[in-house]
Scaffold this motif. Structure first.
Motif: not given
Length: 104
Positions: A6-12
């Protein structure tokens, strides 16, 4: 099921439903490399009960900062997007299984 990243962009989106165990790690961390095979085994045994995803804190500092991750590896268990349990350092497979099982 397989361990995802996961990344900051896809985390949620990645943690929004069900149980998700997030491994906050970096490639150069020895203990992070030690826990990787434990997480692989855990995923094979409990993949239907919880997703496992990894977040590289060097590449995604915002999410690590948002959850107060100061040392690695830190593993945070999320249920429907909310953090419900945290452990830091190398853990045994049984300890992680127990952590997931008590929140099913």
């Amino acid at each position: 099921m397989g361990i995802s990243h996961t990344t900051d962009q896809t985390f949620k989106k990645d943690i929004q439903s069900g149980l998700t165990l997030v491994d906050f790690w970096v490639p150069w961390c020895g203990p992070c490399r030690m826990i990787a095979p434990v997480l692989d085994e855990l995923d094979q045994e409990m993949g239907g009960e919880a997703k496992i995803t990894k977040l590289n804190v060097d590449e995604n500092p915002a999410t690590a900062r948002a959850f107060g991750v100061m040392s690695i590896p830190t593993l945070i268990l999320f249920k429907d997007g909310k953090p419900i349990d945290t452990v830091t350092g190398v853990q045994s497979k049984n300890a992680l299984k127990e952590m997931i099982s008590k929140h099913k």
